[in-house]
Enzyme design. Structure first.
Site, PDB file in Angstrom:
ATOM      1  N   SER A  86       0.853  -1.194   0.000  1.00  0.00           N
ATOM      2  CA  SER A  86       0.000   0.000   0.000  1.00  0.00           C
ATOM      3  C   SER A  86       0.886   1.239   0.000  1.00  0.00           C
ATOM      4  CB  SER A  86      -0.948  -0.022   1.202  1.00  0.00           C
ATOM      5  OG  SER A  86      -1.934   0.965   1.050  1.00  0.00           O
ATOM      6  N   ASN A  87       0.348   2.376   0.401  1.00  0.00           N
ATOM      7  CA  ASN A  87       1.112   3.623   0.441  1.00  0.00           C
ATOM      8  C   ASN A  87       0.511   4.524   1.517  1.00  0.00           C
ATOM      9  OD1 ASN A  87      -0.984   5.426  -0.774  1.00  0.00           O
ATOM     10  ND2 ASN A  87      -0.821   3.911  -2.398  1.00  0.00           N
ATOM     11  N   PRO A  88       1.176   5.632   1.838  1.00  0.00           N
ATOM     12  CA  PRO A  88       0.727   6.423   2.999  1.00  0.00           C
ATOM     13  C   PRO A  88      -0.454   7.367   2.754  1.00  0.00           C
ATOM     14  CG  PRO A  88       3.012   6.948   2.374  1.00  0.00           C
ATOM     15  CD  PRO A  88       2.436   6.152   1.271  1.00  0.00           C
TER      16      PRO A  88
END
Ligand code: CTP
Length: 401
Positions: free
Chosen positions: A211-213
């Site tokens: 995923s990513n932030p």
């Protein structure tokens, strides 16, 4: 028949006055005009009309007891506030108006209203003397000083107690017209907006994912602003803890493939498509159904590309005569404008909102942003401030296209 009410979520808060019985007609007519209605009642209201009657007329359970564990489970104590696009208080008695003005939350109506941030219509009904009372008038004035509070009535005429004067609940057509007016508020009224927001999450096994932030805050700010401008807004939202704006439909998804499916089933019916999601670019080629045990050896995972949601949607609608306005976001760490132009051309967009995620106060997981909007005609406009400020400026730019 107005179709402004079609599909709107309207909470009707019923106060304890003799006009409470007319709230049933209001609920029935709102539904006839296509609205989805839920009812909350004060204790006093239940002395005049039963929750069962309101349940039958609204077609949904009625919120009467914020402290009843069964109801809390069913409604969540903030559920009605989150669900509603507008709140109509009918009849708004002197006591209920006073409690609303004081910010109290001591029954099903006031607790819900206290947590609600959208437009509110007060439909007062009470005895003339109570209406004329200085304190009631002061309470009404104070509430109407808040722009999202409106009032309809009270009507003048014979009252239930034999007095003649101001204090009648407005007639049904006036109540309906005033409710519809709550939605006629901006340049996006009657328009549909579809937004992707947040990250996507691509599982590798039951306990690991890519995923990513992204927090989804920028997309949700775009949604809240579009709603405030009058649009009917749907957000396809990846895993996000951010506060969900009132009056916006949220479709929760996890993966890029799910986001794509939800977007594709809606994009041809929307007027604006805003892709602000930080879609994970890769997913594992195969997802292990059981947890992969770690060893000391290097582990190789084959990653494959996820679908490009924006590109797929843009390609699908591009030759439609009434295609939506297409807006993309670009998060870059360098050559921001050049990459933004590239995206605009490749994905055939009308506008790209580019931000330099390496700059202070911009990008992921902060409440501010600084962007450059690049339009298809090559023009560039900068905007910065809170994500809400930036969202407002981006909508201004979109509307000027
Ligand atoms: N987007 C999308 N689906 C993807 C990837 C991106 O819908 N699988 C959308 C984003 O929501 C955003 C825009 O496309 O509106 C970003 O474009 P993209 O090419 O993904 O940007 P980068 O990932 O930054 O591109 P690159 O890796 O090529 O720099």
């Amino acid at each position: 028949m107005s179709n402004v009410l079609q599909g709107r979520h309207i909470a009707v808060g019923v106060g304890g006055g003799i006009a409470a019985y007319k709230a049933g007609d209001l609920v029935r007519e709102l539904r006839r005009q296509g609205a989805v209605v839920r009812v909350a009642m004060t204790k006093g209201a239940q002395e005049f009309i039963t929750p069962l009657t309101m349940q039958s007329l609204s077609g949904a359970p009625v919120f009467t007891e914020p402290f009843d564990p069964n109801q809390d489970e069913q409604f969540g104590h903030l559920h009605l506030a989150r669900w509603a696009h507008a709140f109509v208080i009918a009849p708004a008695t002197a006591d209920l108006i006073a409690r609303i003005h004081a910010g109290m939350g001591n029954d099903a109506v006031t607790t819900s209203l206290l947590a609600f941030r959208g437009p509110v219509l007060l439909a007062p009904a009470m005895n003339t003397a109570m209406w004329d009372n200085e304190q009631t008038q002061a309470n009404v004035r104070a509430l109407l000083a808040v722009p999202r509070f409106r009032m309809v009535g009270p009507g003048v005429g014979p009252l239930a107690d034999g007095d003649v004067g101001a204090g009648r609940l407005s007639e049904l057509p006036d109540l309906i017209a005033a409710t519809a007016k709550l939605f006629e508020q901006g340049p996006l009224t009657g328009r549909k907006v579809l937004i992707t927001a947040g990250p996507t999450r691509e599982s590798m096994d039951p306990v690991r994912f890519i995923s990513n932030p992204s927090t989804g805050k920028m997309g949700l700010a775009m949604a809240a602003t579009a709603r405030a401008l009058g649009a009917e807004v749907t957000v396809i939202l990846g895993p996000s803890e951010a506060r969900r704006p009132d009056g916006v439909t949220i479709v929760d998804i996890t993966t890029a493939d799910q986001m794509l499916a939800e977007v594709m089933s809606r994009v041809e019916q929307t007027d604006f498509f805003v892709a602000s999601a930080a879609v994970s670019d890769w997913k594992a080629q195969t997802i292990s159904t059981t947890k992969v045990k770690k060893g000391d050896e290097p582990q190789t995972v084959t990653l494959v590309r996820t679908p490009d949601v924006l590109l797929t949607a843009s390609t699908k609608v591009h030759s439609n005569p009434k295609r939506p306005v297409l807006v993309g976001f670009a998060a870059e760490t360098h050559d921001v404008i050049a990459y933004a132009r590239g995206k605009l051309a490749k994905k055939k967009l009308d506008l790209v909102v580019a931000n330099d995620v390496s700059a202070a106060g911009a990008g992921f997981a902060v409440d501010t942003n600084a962007v450059t909007m690049v339009a298809a005609d090559g023009s560039q406009v900068n905007a910065q401030g809170s994500k809400a400020d930036v969202a407002r400026k981006v909508w201004e730019r979109i509307l000027s296209i």
